[in-house]
Design a protein around this motif. Structure first.
Motif, PDB file in Angstrom:
ATOM      1  N   GLN A   1       0.848  -1.171   0.000  1.00 51.23           N
ATOM      2  CA  GLN A   1       0.000   0.000   0.000  1.00 51.23           C
ATOM      3  C   GLN A   1       0.894   1.235   0.000  1.00 51.23           C
ATOM      4  O   GLN A   1       1.826   1.345   0.775  1.00 51.23           O
ATOM      5  CB  GLN A   1      -0.916  -0.033   1.223  1.00 51.23           C
ATOM      6  CG  GLN A   1      -1.902   1.076   1.228  1.00 51.23           C
ATOM      7  CD  GLN A   1      -2.862   0.929   2.408  1.00 51.23           C
ATOM      8  OE1 GLN A   1      -2.593   0.237   3.376  1.00 51.23           O
ATOM      9  NE2 GLN A   1      -3.971   1.592   2.307  1.00 51.23           N
ATOM     10  N   ASN A   2       0.598   2.182  -0.853  1.00 48.28           N
ATOM     11  CA  ASN A   2       1.375   3.416  -0.956  1.00 48.28           C
ATOM     12  C   ASN A   2       0.841   4.447   0.014  1.00 48.28           C
ATOM     13  O   ASN A   2      -0.343   4.509   0.284  1.00 48.28           O
ATOM     14  CB  ASN A   2       1.295   3.977  -2.378  1.00 48.28           C
ATOM     15  CG  ASN A   2       1.963   3.061  -3.380  1.00 48.28           C
ATOM     16  OD1 ASN A   2       2.839   2.287  -3.030  1.00 48.28           O
ATOM     17  ND2 ASN A   2       1.546   3.135  -4.622  1.00 48.28           N
ATOM     18  N   SER A   3       1.732   5.286   0.529  1.00 45.78           N
ATOM     19  CA  SER A   3       1.312   6.386   1.377  1.00 45.78           C
ATOM     20  C   SER A   3       2.015   7.647   0.901  1.00 45.78           C
ATOM     21  O   SER A   3       3.095   7.590   0.313  1.00 45.78           O
ATOM     22  CB  SER A   3       1.617   6.115   2.843  1.00 45.78           C
ATOM     23  OG  SER A   3       3.012   6.067   3.035  1.00 45.78           O
ATOM     24  N   GLU A   4       1.383   8.772   1.177  1.00 48.45           N
ATOM     25  CA  GLU A   4       1.916  10.050   0.722  1.00 48.45           C
ATOM     26  C   GLU A   4       1.575  11.114   1.751  1.00 48.45           C
ATOM     27  O   GLU A   4       0.453  11.180   2.231  1.00 48.45           O
ATOM     28  CB  GLU A   4       1.274  10.395  -0.627  1.00 48.45           C
ATOM     29  CG  GLU A   4       1.821  11.614  -1.287  1.00 48.45           C
ATOM     30  CD  GLU A   4       1.200  11.850  -2.660  1.00 48.45           C
ATOM     31  OE1 GLU A   4       1.101  13.008  -3.048  1.00 48.45           O
ATOM     32  OE2 GLU A   4       0.798  10.870  -3.306  1.00 48.45           O
ATOM     33  N   ASP A   5       2.536  11.938   2.121  1.00 49.65           N
ATOM     34  CA  ASP A   5       2.313  13.033   3.059  1.00 49.65           C
ATOM     35  C   ASP A   5       2.046  14.317   2.286  1.00 49.65           C
ATOM     36  O   ASP A   5       2.786  14.639   1.351  1.00 49.65           O
ATOM     37  CB  ASP A   5       3.529  13.247   3.961  1.00 49.65           C
ATOM     38  CG  ASP A   5       3.728  12.123   4.947  1.00 49.65           C
ATOM     39  OD1 ASP A   5       2.751  11.406   5.217  1.00 49.65           O
ATOM     40  OD2 ASP A   5       4.855  11.966   5.434  1.00 49.65           O
TER      41      ASP A   5
END
Length: 77
Positions: A1-5
């Motif tokens: 799963q990708n995450s981005e701030d």
């Protein structure tokens, strides 16, 4: 799963988040005779807080669950 701030910006622009939200909250708690408190909390956002066309971008709604433990001073009699 990708995450981005990303920084959240409130406003009415297409990439902004709506500054107002509403939802439903449920709370269940219990206090023991010695003053110890326990509670469970669930909150479900009902409004789409994302601006723009939701058919293309989807919807963004908040929700959270919490567990609380506390102590009520002076509760013994």
């Amino acid at each position: 799963q990708n995450s981005e701030d990303k920084k959240v910006k409130f406003g009415s622009g297409e990439n902004d988040v709506k500054p107002f939200d509403y939802g439903i909250n449920a709370l269940l708690g219990y206090k023991l005779p010695n003053g110890l408190l326990f509670s469970l909390n669930y909150n479900l956002g009902l409004s789409n807080i994302q601006n723009g066309n939701s058919d293309e971008t989807g919807t963004v709604k908040h929700r959270y669950f919490s567990i609380k433990i506390g102590y009520l001073f002076g509760s013994k009699k």
